[in-house]
Scaffold this motif. Structure first.
Motif, PDB file in Angstrom:
ATOM      1  N   ALA A 284      26.337 106.444  42.166  1.00 23.93           N
ATOM      2  CA  ALA A 284      25.227 105.512  41.972  1.00 23.93           C
ATOM      3  C   ALA A 284      25.484 104.604  40.773  1.00 23.93           C
ATOM      4  O   ALA A 284      24.749 103.638  40.553  1.00 23.93           O
ATOM      5  CB  ALA A 284      23.924 106.281  41.782  1.00 23.93           C
ATOM      6  N   ALA A 285      26.513 104.890  40.005  1.00 22.42           N
ATOM      7  CA  ALA A 285      26.745 104.127  38.766  1.00 22.42           C
ATOM      8  C   ALA A 285      26.996 102.649  39.027  1.00 22.42           C
ATOM      9  O   ALA A 285      26.522 101.793  38.273  1.00 22.42           O
ATOM     10  CB  ALA A 285      27.907 104.745  37.979  1.00 22.42           C
ATOM     11  N   GLY A 286      27.736 102.329  40.076  1.00 24.41           N
ATOM     12  CA  GLY A 286      28.057 100.924  40.359  1.00 24.41           C
ATOM     13  C   GLY A 286      26.801 100.093  40.553  1.00 24.41           C
ATOM     14  O   GLY A 286      26.612  99.052  39.907  1.00 24.41           O
ATOM     15  N   LEU A 287      25.911 100.561  41.425  1.00 26.93           N
ATOM     16  CA  LEU A 287      24.664  99.825  41.654  1.00 26.93           C
ATOM     17  C   LEU A 287      23.784  99.862  40.414  1.00 26.93           C
ATOM     18  O   LEU A 287      23.120  98.875  40.078  1.00 26.93           O
ATOM     19  CB  LEU A 287      23.905 100.407  42.857  1.00 26.93           C
ATOM     20  N   SER A 288      23.798 100.981  39.723  1.00 26.78           N
ATOM     21  CA  SER A 288      22.994 101.116  38.514  1.00 26.78           C
ATOM     22  C   SER A 288      23.382 100.035  37.501  1.00 26.78           C
ATOM     23  O   SER A 288      22.525  99.392  36.882  1.00 26.78           O
ATOM     24  CB  SER A 288      23.229 102.512  37.928  1.00 26.78           C
ATOM     25  N   GLY A 289      24.676  99.816  37.349  1.00 28.76           N
ATOM     26  CA  GLY A 289      25.165  98.776  36.437  1.00 28.76           C
ATOM     27  C   GLY A 289      24.720  97.393  36.888  1.00 28.76           C
ATOM     28  O   GLY A 289      24.277  96.575  36.086  1.00 28.76           O
ATOM     29  N   LEU A 290      24.819  97.149  38.177  1.00 27.85           N
ATOM     30  CA  LEU A 290      24.402  95.853  38.723  1.00 27.85           C
ATOM     31  C   LEU A 290      22.912  95.611  38.472  1.00 27.85           C
ATOM     32  O   LEU A 290      22.510  94.535  38.012  1.00 27.85           O
ATOM     33  CB  LEU A 290      24.707  95.815  40.228  1.00 27.85           C
ATOM     34  N   LEU A 291      22.081  96.625  38.743  1.00 23.34           N
ATOM     35  CA  LEU A 291      20.638  96.478  38.538  1.00 23.34           C
ATOM     36  C   LEU A 291      20.313  96.266  37.065  1.00 23.34           C
ATOM     37  O   LEU A 291      19.493  95.408  36.711  1.00 23.34           O
ATOM     38  CB  LEU A 291      19.889  97.711  39.073  1.00 23.34           C
ATOM     39  N   ALA A 292      20.988  97.037  36.203  1.00 18.72           N
ATOM     40  CA  ALA A 292      20.716  96.920  34.765  1.00 18.72           C
ATOM     41  C   ALA A 292      21.097  95.538  34.252  1.00 18.72           C
ATOM     42  O   ALA A 292      20.336  94.900  33.507  1.00 18.72           O
ATOM     43  CB  ALA A 292      21.479  98.000  34.001  1.00 18.72           C
ATOM     44  N   GLU A 293      22.243  95.043  34.646  1.00 21.99           N
ATOM     45  CA  GLU A 293      22.713  93.744  34.178  1.00 21.99           C
ATOM     46  C   GLU A 293      21.843  92.617  34.712  1.00 21.99           C
ATOM     47  O   GLU A 293      21.531  91.661  34.005  1.00 21.99           O
ATOM     48  CB  GLU A 293      24.165  93.515  34.608  1.00 21.99           C
ATOM     49  N   SER A 294      21.457  92.715  35.996  1.00 15.57           N
ATOM     50  CA  SER A 294      20.659  91.620  36.555  1.00 15.57           C
ATOM     51  C   SER A 294      19.252  91.638  35.963  1.00 15.57           C
ATOM     52  O   SER A 294      18.643  90.579  35.773  1.00 15.57           O
ATOM     53  CB  SER A 294      20.651  91.642  38.082  1.00 15.57           C
ATOM     54  N   ALA A 295      18.742  92.825  35.604  1.00 18.34           N
ATOM     55  CA  ALA A 295      17.400  92.918  35.010  1.00 18.34           C
ATOM     56  C   ALA A 295      17.333  92.190  33.667  1.00 18.34           C
ATOM     57  O   ALA A 295      16.290  91.650  33.309  1.00 18.34           O
ATOM     58  CB  ALA A 295      16.992  94.377  34.851  1.00 18.34           C
ATOM     59  N   VAL A 296      18.417  92.181  32.923  1.00 18.29           N
ATOM     60  CA  VAL A 296      18.398  91.511  31.618  1.00 18.29           C
ATOM     61  C   VAL A 296      19.077  90.136  31.668  1.00 18.29           C
ATOM     62  O   VAL A 296      19.436  89.568  30.637  1.00 18.29           O
ATOM     63  CB  VAL A 296      19.041  92.386  30.506  1.00 18.29           C
ATOM     64  N   GLY A 297      19.260  89.648  32.899  1.00 20.76           N
ATOM     65  CA  GLY A 297      19.766  88.280  33.053  1.00 20.76           C
ATOM     66  C   GLY A 297      21.249  88.103  32.750  1.00 20.76           C
ATOM     67  O   GLY A 297      21.728  86.993  32.560  1.00 20.76           O
ATOM     68  N   LYS A 298      21.990  89.224  32.741  1.00 23.74           N
ATOM     69  CA  LYS A 298      23.420  89.110  32.436  1.00 23.74           C
ATOM     70  C   LYS A 298      24.288  89.038  33.691  1.00 23.74           C
ATOM     71  O   LYS A 298      25.512  89.096  33.606  1.00 23.74           O
ATOM     72  CB  LYS A 298      23.869  90.324  31.616  1.00 23.74           C
ATOM     73  N   PHE A 299      23.628  89.000  34.822  1.00 22.14           N
ATOM     74  CA  PHE A 299      24.384  89.044  36.069  1.00 22.14           C
ATOM     75  C   PHE A 299      23.652  88.171  37.075  1.00 22.14           C
ATOM     76  O   PHE A 299      22.546  88.492  37.494  1.00 22.14           O
ATOM     77  CB  PHE A 299      24.435  90.500  36.559  1.00 22.14           C
ATOM     78  N   GLU A 300      24.248  87.043  37.428  1.00 16.88           N
ATOM     79  CA  GLU A 300      23.616  86.147  38.387  1.00 16.88           C
ATOM     80  C   GLU A 300      23.909  86.649  39.793  1.00 16.88           C
ATOM     81  O   GLU A 300      25.036  86.508  40.279  1.00 16.88           O
ATOM     82  CB  GLU A 300      24.146  84.710  38.168  1.00 16.88           C
ATOM     83  N   VAL A 301      22.917  87.280  40.405  1.00 15.20           N
ATOM     84  CA  VAL A 301      23.136  87.860  41.727  1.00 15.20           C
ATOM     85  C   VAL A 301      22.778  86.890  42.855  1.00 15.20           C
ATOM     86  O   VAL A 301      23.266  87.018  43.968  1.00 15.20           O
ATOM     87  CB  VAL A 301      22.323  89.158  41.945  1.00 15.20           C
ATOM     88  N   LYS A 302      21.929  85.922  42.540  1.00  9.59           N
ATOM     89  CA  LYS A 302      21.374  85.037  43.585  1.00  9.59           C
ATOM     90  C   LYS A 302      22.462  84.381  44.442  1.00  9.59           C
ATOM     91  O   LYS A 302      23.374  83.735  43.936  1.00  9.59           O
ATOM     92  CB  LYS A 302      20.541  83.926  42.932  1.00  9.59           C
ATOM     93  N   GLY A 303      22.318  84.613  45.749  1.00  8.03           N
ATOM     94  CA  GLY A 303      23.217  83.973  46.700  1.00  8.03           C
ATOM     95  C   GLY A 303      24.621  84.553  46.749  1.00  8.03           C
ATOM     96  O   GLY A 303      25.470  84.065  47.490  1.00  8.03           O
ATOM     97  N   ARG A 304      24.860  85.577  45.945  1.00  8.24           N
ATOM     98  CA  ARG A 304      26.210  86.147  45.905  1.00  8.24           C
ATOM     99  C   ARG A 304      26.392  87.211  46.975  1.00  8.24           C
ATOM    100  O   ARG A 304      25.448  87.865  47.391  1.00  8.24           O
ATOM    101  CB  ARG A 304      26.492  86.777  44.532  1.00  8.24           C
TER     102      ARG A 304
END
Ligand code: AN7
Length: 344
Positions: A284-304
């Motif tokens: 679950a760590a991979g998704l956990s990292g993605l969620l954590a980063e996108s929650a604080v605006g460090k990961f632009e997920v939109k449209g990716r």
């Protein structure tokens, strides 16, 4: 023709010696599962590469088919590995298939029950070390330098060759590499393999987000961790053998390696299960990292287009669930009791 395993399917892309004698349990060919609900919430196109559906329940089978095929072809009689559990189960299964003796060293009391059971079921000689995975790895390196026993940890280059196939499958399924690949990082063999695989396959390159557990995050801290601790015992590793290559993969891909807490890992495990995918905590760590980063605006997920690698099945580590959940209600075996418990 029916599926015949990874060496058959991708052998032309794998740098394996001529003496290699394919030993397969029809590993690989794992599904890339779309996650419509999470995709909608995040505004991206999210897929899980569910490696828990390999023959022994983890991605390790990809590298193990290659390592054992090479070892048996060169005449090895005994293989050994250090393991947080999944490598042990995989080595034991492939050694059994090849008719080899297998010895696995595990950190005492820190291996999930499904992995230990697997290693025993497949006939490995299991030895518990009063120390960490890192201590166990040092011991197997020493013994394989001094005896003819073959090492099947991911220091073995053929493990990396085999594990590249996951990147090939993702490219074949999507038609090209995704924008991002998110995965857990422990001993760092898998991130090394994915990056090598994407580079070789020439279907585009993802940015890579590698995720460690906060209590075992040497690549984030920049130094080894003497006493790693995490609920994600699979990645309870303080001195990753391929740490340099992991950092290179993150940097070259314009990605990064981050850490998440045990609480974040466990809550993400529940998020995945709530969309029908039960994985072990480390996975679950991979998704956990993605969620954590996108929650604080460090990961632009939109449209990716994002692929998250879930490395091992939830059934590997059932006690994590049964310890934290209330045990199911007990009722008399009659209809009135049933309807009452359902409607209240
Ligand atoms: C489910 O089995 O190291 O970064 O000894 O079991 O390639 O080490 C397991 C590692 C991620 C980390 N997810 O991969 C072992 C072992 C799961 C794992 C990792 C492991 P690497």
């Amino acid at each position: 023709m029916t599926y015949q395993g990874l060496i058959h399917r991708y052998g032309q892309y794998l740098d394996l010696p001529a003496h290699t004698k394919p030993i397969s349990l029809l590993e690989g060919n794992t599904p890339l599962i779309p996650m419509p609900r999470l995709s909608r919430e995040l505004g991206c196109e999210l897929f899980i590469k569910f490696e828990g559906l390999n023959p022994t329940g983890s991605f390790k089978d990809r590298g193990m088919t290659a390592a054992i095929s090479e070892a048996v072809g060169r005449g090895a009689k005994t293989v050994i590995c250090a393991s947080t559990g999944n490598t042990a189960a995989s080595a034991a299964a492939y050694a059994a298939r090849a008719g080899l003796r297998s010895i696995v060293l595990i950190p005492e009391g820190k291996v999930a029950v499904g992995k230990l059971a697997g290693a025993i079921a497949y006939g490995a000689e299991v030895i518990q070390i009063q120390g960490s995975f890192d201590d166990a790895l040092s011991l197997v390196v020493e013994i394989t330098q001094k005896t003819p026993i073959a090492l099947v940890n991911s220091i073995n280059p053929f493990r990396i060759e085999g594990q590249k196939t996951a990147a090939f499958e993702i490219c074949d399924d999507l038609g090209s590499a995704p924008d991002w690949l998110c995965l857990p990082v422990g001993n760092a063999g898998n991130i090394t393999s994915y990056w090598a695989g994407f580079k070789q396959y020439q279907k585009g390159l993802p940015q890579i987000l590698g995720v460690q557990a906060a209590g075992a995050a040497p690549l984030v801290l920049g130094h080894p961790v003497e006493k790693p601790e995490t609920v994600a015992t699979a990645i309870r590793i303080g001195r990753p053998a391929r740490g340099e290559q992991a950092l290179e993969a993150a940097q070259e891909s314009n990605g990064r390696i981050i850490a998440v807490t045990d609480e974040q890992i466990l809550s993400t495990q529940r998020v995945l299960a709530s969309e029908g995918v039960w994985v072990e905590p480390a996975s679950a760590a991979g998704l956990s990292g993605l969620l954590a980063e996108s929650a604080v605006g460090k990961f632009e997920v939109k449209g990716r287009r994002i692929v998250v690698v879930c490395t091992g099945h939830g059934m590997k580590d059932p006690s994590i669930i049964t310890e934290s959940f209330q045990s199911p209600k007990v009722i008399p075996a009659d209809y009135a009791a049933l309807i009452e418990v359902i409607e209240t």
